[in-house]
Motif scaffolding. Sequence first.
Motif, PDB file in Angstrom:
ATOM      1  N   GLU A  22     -23.785 -10.623  51.249  1.00 15.78           N
ATOM      2  CA  GLU A  22     -23.027 -10.402  50.020  1.00 15.78           C
ATOM      3  C   GLU A  22     -22.135  -9.165  50.093  1.00 15.78           C
ATOM      4  OE1 GLU A  22     -25.552 -10.571  46.630  1.00 15.78           O
ATOM      5  OE2 GLU A  22     -26.524 -12.423  47.251  1.00 15.78           O
ATOM      6  N   ASN A  23     -21.345  -9.108  51.155  1.00 16.60           N
ATOM      7  CA  ASN A  23     -20.336  -8.065  51.299  1.00 16.60           C
ATOM      8  C   ASN A  23     -18.946  -8.708  51.348  1.00 16.60           C
ATOM      9  OD1 ASN A  23     -21.602  -5.249  51.669  1.00 16.60           O
ATOM     10  ND2 ASN A  23     -22.885  -6.532  52.985  1.00 16.60           N
ATOM     11  N   GLY A  24     -17.968  -7.921  51.702  1.00 15.68           N
ATOM     12  CA  GLY A  24     -16.597  -8.439  51.790  1.00 15.68           C
ATOM     13  C   GLY A  24     -16.099  -8.563  53.207  1.00 15.68           C
ATOM     14  N   ILE A  25     -17.002  -8.769  54.131  1.00 18.19           N
ATOM     15  CA  ILE A  25     -16.635  -8.849  55.551  1.00 18.19           C
ATOM     16  C   ILE A  25     -15.864 -10.144  55.818  1.00 18.19           C
ATOM     17  CG2 ILE A  25     -17.539  -8.930  57.907  1.00 18.19           C
ATOM     18  CD1 ILE A  25     -20.037  -7.427  56.772  1.00 18.19           C
ATOM     19  N   THR A  26     -14.726 -10.028  56.469  1.00 16.37           N
ATOM     20  CA  THR A  26     -13.890 -11.198  56.782  1.00 16.37           C
ATOM     21  C   THR A  26     -13.934 -11.533  58.273  1.00 16.37           C
ATOM     22  OG1 THR A  26     -11.950  -9.760  56.967  1.00 16.37           O
ATOM     23  CG2 THR A  26     -12.355 -10.808  54.823  1.00 16.37           C
ATOM     24  N   ASP A  27     -13.612 -10.574  59.098  1.00 19.83           N
ATOM     25  CA  ASP A  27     -13.658 -10.778  60.548  1.00 19.83           C
ATOM     26  C   ASP A  27     -13.778  -9.422  61.211  1.00 19.83           C
ATOM     27  OD1 ASP A  27     -11.160  -9.622  60.359  1.00 19.83           O
ATOM     28  OD2 ASP A  27     -10.075 -11.502  60.563  1.00 19.83           O
ATOM     29  N   TRP A  28     -13.876  -9.410  62.529  1.00 19.14           N
ATOM     30  CA  TRP A  28     -14.018  -8.167  63.270  1.00 19.14           C
ATOM     31  C   TRP A  28     -13.545  -8.367  64.701  1.00 19.14           C
ATOM     32  CZ3 TRP A  28     -17.875 -11.138  61.231  1.00 19.14           C
ATOM     33  CH2 TRP A  28     -18.664 -11.854  62.150  1.00 19.14           C
ATOM     34  N   ASN A  29     -13.238  -7.258  65.337  1.00 17.36           N
ATOM     35  CA  ASN A  29     -12.803  -7.274  66.730  1.00 17.36           C
ATOM     36  C   ASN A  29     -13.807  -6.499  67.577  1.00 17.36           C
ATOM     37  OD1 ASN A  29     -10.333  -8.678  66.230  1.00 17.36           O
ATOM     38  ND2 ASN A  29      -9.470  -6.764  65.426  1.00 17.36           N
ATOM     39  N   ASP A  30     -13.751  -6.722  68.867  1.00 19.30           N
ATOM     40  CA  ASP A  30     -14.592  -5.984  69.821  1.00 19.30           C
ATOM     41  C   ASP A  30     -16.061  -6.066  69.443  1.00 19.30           C
ATOM     42  OD1 ASP A  30     -15.405  -4.493  71.931  1.00 19.30           O
ATOM     43  OD2 ASP A  30     -14.180  -2.735  71.455  1.00 19.30           O
ATOM     44  N   SER A  31     -16.617  -7.271  69.528  1.00 17.26           N
ATOM     45  CA  SER A  31     -18.009  -7.494  69.132  1.00 17.26           C
ATOM     46  C   SER A  31     -19.001  -6.681  69.963  1.00 17.26           C
ATOM     47  CB  SER A  31     -18.341  -8.982  69.257  1.00 17.26           C
ATOM     48  OG  SER A  31     -18.179  -9.420  70.602  1.00 17.26           O
ATOM     49  N   CYS A  32     -18.599  -6.311  71.175  1.00 16.61           N
ATOM     50  CA  CYS A  32     -19.533  -5.531  72.009  1.00 16.61           C
ATOM     51  C   CYS A  32     -19.747  -4.128  71.428  1.00 16.61           C
ATOM     52  CB  CYS A  32     -18.999  -5.434  73.436  1.00 16.61           C
ATOM     53  SG  CYS A  32     -19.073  -6.984  74.349  1.00 16.61           S
ATOM     54  N   ARG A  33     -18.736  -3.568  70.791  1.00 14.06           N
ATOM     55  CA  ARG A  33     -18.890  -2.234  70.182  1.00 14.06           C
ATOM     56  C   ARG A  33     -19.601  -2.302  68.841  1.00 14.06           C
ATOM     57  NH1 ARG A  33     -13.383   0.759  69.846  1.00 14.06           N
ATOM     58  NH2 ARG A  33     -14.814   2.455  69.254  1.00 14.06           N
ATOM     59  N   ILE A  34     -19.775  -3.521  68.311  1.00  9.31           N
ATOM     60  CA  ILE A  34     -20.480  -3.683  67.037  1.00  9.31           C
ATOM     61  C   ILE A  34     -21.915  -4.152  67.244  1.00  9.31           C
ATOM     62  CG2 ILE A  34     -20.487  -4.954  64.849  1.00  9.31           C
ATOM     63  CD1 ILE A  34     -17.421  -5.129  65.094  1.00  9.31           C
TER      64      ILE A  34
END
Length: 341
Positions: A22-34
Motif C-alpha cells: 500500500e505505497n505509491g511504488i510504480t517501478d524501479w531501476n538497478d534491482s541489484c542495488r535494491i
Amino acid sequence: MVNLPTNVFTKMKLLQKLHLNENGITDWNDSCRIFGNMTSLKHLSLRHNHISVINETSFPDDLLSRLKKLNLARNPFSCICDQMWFRNWIQNNGLILLEYPKEYSCGNPNNMRGILLRDYKPTDKICNPWNPLYTMAIVMGIVVISFFTVGSIAAKCQGNIKNYIYLLRVHHNRKHGYIPLDSEEDYEYHAFVVYCDNDRKWVHNDLLNKLENEEGLQLCIHHRNFIVGDSITTNIDNFLKKSWKVLVIVSNNFAQSEWCQWEVDVVQERRRRQGKEVIVPIILETIDSKHMTSQLRTLLDSTPSLRYSSGVGTELFWKGLLESLRKPLGHPPTSLLYSRI
C-alpha cells in the motif's frame, strides 16, 4: 513510499520478510542495488502499489530462485507486450505468487481493464511482428551473395562455361541439318599435334592416353611418328597431308618458341585452304601478354580455342575436344559457332 531506496536492503543479509504494501511504488531501476545480497529473504510483498510492468530486470535472478512467497496483488498491471516475460514466468513459478490469479488484473489499456492477468495471453506473433524491412534486407542479401557467387564462379570457370555453350551450339546445329561425312577415313591420322617440347608430358600422358587409348583415335606426334632421316620440314609436310585435322597445344612455352611460331604459320596456310574447322587450338594456360606473338594472336583471334581445365571441368573439355575432332569438314565450322559466344 514512491521510490525504493538503493543500498539499504542490500545490507540486511538476515532479513527474511519484507512488506512494502500500500505505497505509491510504480517501478524501479538497478534491482541489484535494491534487492541484491539479500541472501535470507524468503517473503517479499509489494501488494497494492502502482506497479504496471514486471520484467526480467525487476528482480535479481538469485532472489527469485530463493523466494518462498511473492505478493504482487492489487497492482494495476499493463496488459501489453512488455508484460510477456512476467506471464511466462507465472506459468513456471506461479505457486509462490500469493493471491493469484484473483487479485491480478489488467489496469490498462482501457479495453483490457478488469480482465484477469491470467487471461491476457500475448504471443510472439503479436508482440514481435515480422518487419517487412527484414524481408527486404534478406532478399537483398541473397541477391548480393548470389551475384558475387555467380560472378566468382563465372570468372573461375570461364573456360568451362564457354566449352559448355560451345557444345550446346554444336548440338543445336546438328538438329538443323548436320550430315556426318566419312572424310576422316581418307586420312591415316585423326589429327596432327603441334606442341612445344616442354609440354611433352601433358601431350604423352594426358592427350594420347585419352584420345588414343580410351577413344580409339590416332594422333601424329613428331616424337613418335616422324621418319628418321627425313628433314623436319619434309616430315611436317608429309604428315600434315596424312592428318585430317591439326591440334595446336598453346602454352607460354609454345609462345616463346620460334620453331613453334613457324609451325603456326604452316598450319595457318592449311586453315586458309580448308577452313577454320581444320585447326583446333588447345590452351593449356593463360598466355602472358609479353609472350603473345602476332602469329599466335592471329590464330587465337581467328580460330576459337578450347581451354584445358583440370578438376571439375576436365570431362567437359574432353567432350568438347572430341566433338571438334569428329565434326565433318565442309559444314559451317564449329569454330564459327564458338566465335559467336
